[in-house]
Write a protein that holds these residues in place. Structure first.
Motif, short mmCIF file in Angstrom:
data_model
loop_
_atom_site.label_atom_id
_atom_site.label_comp_id
_atom_site.label_asym_id
_atom_site.label_seq_id
_atom_site.Cartn_x
_atom_site.Cartn_y
_atom_site.Cartn_z
N HIS A 6 0.80 -1.23 0.00
CA HIS A 6 0.00 0.00 0.00
C HIS A 6 0.84 1.28 0.00
O HIS A 6 0.31 2.37 -0.12
N MET A 7 2.15 1.15 0.10
CA MET A 7 2.99 2.34 0.24
C MET A 7 3.06 3.15 -1.05
O MET A 7 3.19 2.61 -2.14
N VAL A 31 13.13 0.89 13.88
CA VAL A 31 11.86 1.38 13.35
C VAL A 31 10.79 1.39 14.44
O VAL A 31 10.56 0.37 15.09
N PHE A 32 10.17 2.55 14.62
CA PHE A 32 8.99 2.68 15.49
C PHE A 32 7.82 2.91 14.56
O PHE A 32 7.83 3.84 13.74
N GLN A 51 9.02 -2.96 7.78
CA GLN A 51 8.39 -2.37 8.95
C GLN A 51 7.95 -0.92 8.74
O GLN A 51 7.29 -0.34 9.59
N THR A 52 8.31 -0.34 7.61
CA THR A 52 7.98 1.05 7.30
C THR A 52 6.55 1.15 6.76
O THR A 52 6.12 0.31 5.99
N ALA A 53 5.82 2.16 7.19
CA ALA A 53 4.48 2.49 6.70
C ALA A 53 3.40 1.53 7.19
O ALA A 53 2.36 1.37 6.57
N ALA A 54 3.62 0.89 8.33
CA ALA A 54 2.58 0.03 8.91
C ALA A 54 1.42 0.86 9.45
O ALA A 54 0.30 0.38 9.53
N THR A 55 1.72 2.11 9.84
CA THR A 55 0.70 3.04 10.32
C THR A 55 0.86 4.36 9.56
O THR A 55 1.62 4.43 8.60
N HIS A 78 3.30 9.39 6.43
CA HIS A 78 2.86 8.77 5.19
C HIS A 78 1.58 9.42 4.68
O HIS A 78 0.71 9.81 5.45
N GLY A 79 1.52 9.55 3.37
CA GLY A 79 0.40 10.24 2.73
C GLY A 79 0.77 11.65 2.32
O GLY A 79 -0.02 12.34 1.68
N ASN A 80 1.99 12.09 2.67
CA ASN A 80 2.43 13.44 2.33
C ASN A 80 3.25 13.48 1.04
O ASN A 80 3.81 14.53 0.71
#
Length: 120
Positions: A6-7, A31-32, A51-55, A78-80
């Motif tokens: 989805h990224m 990664v947080f 692990q990136t873009a899970a939220t 994300h989304g920017n």
């Protein structure tokens, strides 16, 4: 690249440049994912990407090569799109950490500028 399906592809290019710069400089990333630490300190690109873009946002903590000392933090929203890198900070008690973090983020910023059609 092994980011989540989805990224946003534009964000993936910018973040990939960011990861490349950090790892090539010999640093590790933790990664947080907005809820918990999704990884330990690692230099494994595939694990970081996974692990990136899970939220809605991801935080990369950057540490020395041994993962013993955090140097700084990079916040991704994300989304920017090309503005995915929202903010970064450094550990003020480490001399030179501000310049180091600026140097680690700069190539990703140039990547974003190029994707926006700006010439550098």
């Amino acid at each position: 690249m092994s980011y989540p399906a989805h990224m946003n592809p534009t964000e993936a290019k910018i973040i990939n440049q960011l990861i490349t710069t950090i790892l090539d400089a010999g640093h590790l990333i933790r990664v947080f994912d907005g809820e918990e630490y999704a990884s330990d300190w690692t230099g494994d690109r595939a694990e970081i990407q996974k692990q990136t873009a899970a939220t809605d946002y991801t935080v990369f903590q950057v540490a020395d090569a041994a993962g013993r000392e955090r140097i700084g933090t990079i916040t991704l929203i994300h989304g920017n799109g090309t503005d995915v890198i929202s903010d970064w900070s450094w550990k003020q008690s480490i001399e030179g950490s501000e310049a180091l973090m600026d140097a680690l983020v700069k190539p990703a910023g140039k990547c974003a500028d190029k994707l926006n059609g700006y010439r550098s």
